[in-house]
Design an enzyme around this catalytic site. Structure first.
Site, PDB file in Angstrom:
ATOM      1  N   ALA A  42      23.525  14.757 -29.528  1.00  0.00           N
ATOM      2  CA  ALA A  42      22.557  13.845 -30.135  1.00  0.00           C
ATOM      3  C   ALA A  42      21.152  14.093 -29.574  1.00  0.00           C
ATOM      4  O   ALA A  42      20.150  13.962 -30.300  1.00  0.00           O
ATOM      5  CB  ALA A  42      22.993  12.404 -29.895  1.00  0.00           C
ATOM      6  N   ASP A 246      12.336  12.990 -14.498  1.00  0.00           N
ATOM      7  CA  ASP A 246      13.771  12.870 -14.780  1.00  0.00           C
ATOM      8  C   ASP A 246      14.174  14.123 -15.571  1.00  0.00           C
ATOM      9  O   ASP A 246      13.708  14.319 -16.701  1.00  0.00           O
ATOM     10  CB  ASP A 246      14.002  11.588 -15.617  1.00  0.00           C
ATOM     11  CG  ASP A 246      15.452  11.423 -16.033  1.00  0.00           C
ATOM     12  OD1 ASP A 246      16.289  12.258 -15.652  1.00  0.00           O
ATOM     13  OD2 ASP A 246      15.736  10.442 -16.755  1.00  0.00           O
ATOM     14  N   ALA A 249      18.444  15.923 -19.816  1.00  0.00           N
ATOM     15  CA  ALA A 249      18.222  16.393 -21.189  1.00  0.00           C
ATOM     16  C   ALA A 249      17.088  17.413 -21.326  1.00  0.00           C
ATOM     17  O   ALA A 249      16.762  17.820 -22.440  1.00  0.00           O
ATOM     18  CB  ALA A 249      18.011  15.228 -22.167  1.00  0.00           C
ATOM     19  N   ALA A 250      16.499  17.852 -20.205  1.00  0.00           N
ATOM     20  CA  ALA A 250      15.479  18.910 -20.309  1.00  0.00           C
ATOM     21  C   ALA A 250      16.114  20.157 -20.939  1.00  0.00           C
ATOM     22  O   ALA A 250      15.505  20.812 -21.798  1.00  0.00           O
ATOM     23  CB  ALA A 250      14.903  19.221 -18.932  1.00  0.00           C
ATOM     24  N   GLY A 251      17.362  20.448 -20.539  1.00  0.00           N
ATOM     25  CA  GLY A 251      18.066  21.603 -21.115  1.00  0.00           C
ATOM     26  C   GLY A 251      18.351  21.414 -22.601  1.00  0.00           C
ATOM     27  O   GLY A 251      18.400  22.381 -23.362  1.00  0.00           O
ATOM     28  N   ASP A 252      18.526  20.165 -23.024  1.00  0.00           N
ATOM     29  CA  ASP A 252      18.773  19.904 -24.455  1.00  0.00           C
ATOM     30  C   ASP A 252      17.516  20.167 -25.280  1.00  0.00           C
ATOM     31  O   ASP A 252      17.587  20.729 -26.383  1.00  0.00           O
ATOM     32  CB  ASP A 252      19.258  18.460 -24.654  1.00  0.00           C
ATOM     33  CG  ASP A 252      20.579  18.213 -23.932  1.00  0.00           C
ATOM     34  OD1 ASP A 252      21.362  19.175 -23.783  1.00  0.00           O
ATOM     35  OD2 ASP A 252      20.811  17.068 -23.504  1.00  0.00           O
ATOM     36  N   ALA A 281      10.133  17.465 -21.507  1.00  0.00           N
ATOM     37  CA  ALA A 281      11.224  16.478 -21.436  1.00  0.00           C
ATOM     38  C   ALA A 281      11.420  15.978 -20.008  1.00  0.00           C
ATOM     39  O   ALA A 281      11.733  14.807 -19.785  1.00  0.00           O
ATOM     40  CB  ALA A 281      12.522  17.090 -21.969  1.00  0.00           C
TER      41      ALA A 281
HETATM   42  O1  RIB Z   1      22.186  16.834 -21.138  1.00  0.00           O
HETATM   43  C1  RIB Z   1      22.028  15.491 -20.797  1.00  0.00           C
HETATM   44  C2  RIB Z   1      23.126  14.673 -21.392  1.00  0.00           C
HETATM   45  O2  RIB Z   1      24.347  15.039 -20.789  1.00  0.00           O
HETATM   46  C3  RIB Z   1      23.015  13.180 -21.157  1.00  0.00           C
HETATM   47  O3  RIB Z   1      22.264  12.526 -22.147  1.00  0.00           O
HETATM   48  C4  RIB Z   1      24.458  12.739 -21.082  1.00  0.00           C
HETATM   49  O4  RIB Z   1      24.855  11.891 -22.109  1.00  0.00           O
HETATM   50  C5  RIB Z   1      25.276  14.023 -21.039  1.00  0.00           C
HETATM   51  O5  RIB Z   1      25.841  14.309 -22.253  1.00  0.00           O
END
Ligand code: RIB
Length: 305
Positions: A42, A246, A249-252, A281
């Protein structure tokens, strides 16, 4: 405009800020607590949409308030949720996250409803696969679903990117079928056994993955930047200098940005764009709230020359 499909997880993050991570058996007082929409899938869908892609998300949440919260947030980003399923019995996935003073995090994910997105659920998605430029997956859903998505991507000649998080071993088929596999340091160690402390270690892990059948590897290396490696070349792109708030989710953000520009840029330029999205991020608290817009990434890259 790019069209991107994310097949993956949706969690609610239960985030406590702490001075430091507690030792085993120790109790610490937290500084703050927040309930934040997260989940690697997500988050990546949110980032793709904010970066300007028409975005589809396929996954599974519980029939509960957390599932509703995800649905509301993703829908507010304009993401197509036709293929977001509701699990008949399991609750929405959660992640218990500790964020320490310097921005580093420790995460425990309970996938729960995320395990409800099954290979059969992708069977009705041929029309989506036919429309998209890239399919992005991670490893918080059943691995046979990831493999089924890779097969469909291949059948429709669509670029496939597997974000290899969270850290675990995967069948060779996933490594072989992905057009790009992208682990961070701990994920690369889980896949290859190579502990990554330097760029040389990262290159060794990349080579190991190529030997296991990977076509292209993009390693996310935090403060060391990012490394691209295939059977002909390797390209290292240094990290931008930021003060992290923080890193969740930087990798996301990185993976979504990579998917957006991969087909139109050379690897070095694509990694620099993805590094910028990841860096931004890390300067904002929370997972989905920290996913940057395209305008923010472009402005950041201008200031960095
Ligand atoms: O990559 C970060 C995410 O990893 C978090 O949002 C957490 O839900 C896990 O899935």
């Amino acid at each position: 405009m790019a069209n991107i499909l994310v097949v993956g997880s949706a969690n609610i993050d239960l985030v406590t800020r702490v001075q430091r991570v507690p030792k085993p058996g120790e109790t610490l007082l937290g500084r703050s607590f927040d309930t934040v929409p997260g989940g690697k899938g997500a988050n990546q869908a949110t980032a793709a949409a904010r970066l300007g892609a028409a975005t589809w998300f396929a996954g599974c949440v519980g029939n509960d308030a957390f599932g509703e919260m995800q649905r509301r947030n993703l829908s507010a980003e304009g993401i197509d949720l036709t293929h977001l399923h509701v699990h008949p019995s399991e609750p929405t996935g959660t992640a218990v996250i500790l964020v320490a003073e310097e921005g580093q995090n420790s995460i425990v994910v309970t996938p729960a409803a995320n395990m409800g997105i099954r290979p059969d659920d992708l069977a009705g998605m041929a029309e989506v696969f036919a429309r998209v430029d890239a399919v992005v997956m991670q490893l918080e859903i059943p691995l046979d679903t990831v493999e089924a998505a890779l097969d469909l991507a291949r059948r429709h000649a669509v670029l496939s990117i597997v974000d290899a998080g969270p850290a675990q071993q995967v069948p060779d088929a996933i490594i072989e079928k992905a057009d790009v596999i992208s682990p961070n340091e701990t994920e690369a160690e889980a896949l290859t056994g190579v502990a990554i402390q330097s760029l040389d270690d990262a290159r060794e892990a990349g080579r190991e993955l190529l030997e296991r059948g990977a076509r292209r590897v993009v390693l996310k290396l935090g403060a060391m930047g990012a490394l691209y490696i295939d059977d002909k070349e390797w390209v290292h792109v240094p990290a931008f200098s930021i003060t992290p708030v923080d890193t969740t989710a930087a990798g996301d953000a990185f993976t979504a940005a990579l998917a957006l520009v991969w087909k139109e840029r050379r690897p070095g330029d694509a990694l620099a764009f993805a590094n910028a999205a990841g860096a931004l991020a890390a300067t904002v608290a929370g997972a989905q709230p920290s996913m940057p817009t395209r305008a923010a990434v472009d402005a950041f890259l201008r200031t960095q020359g």
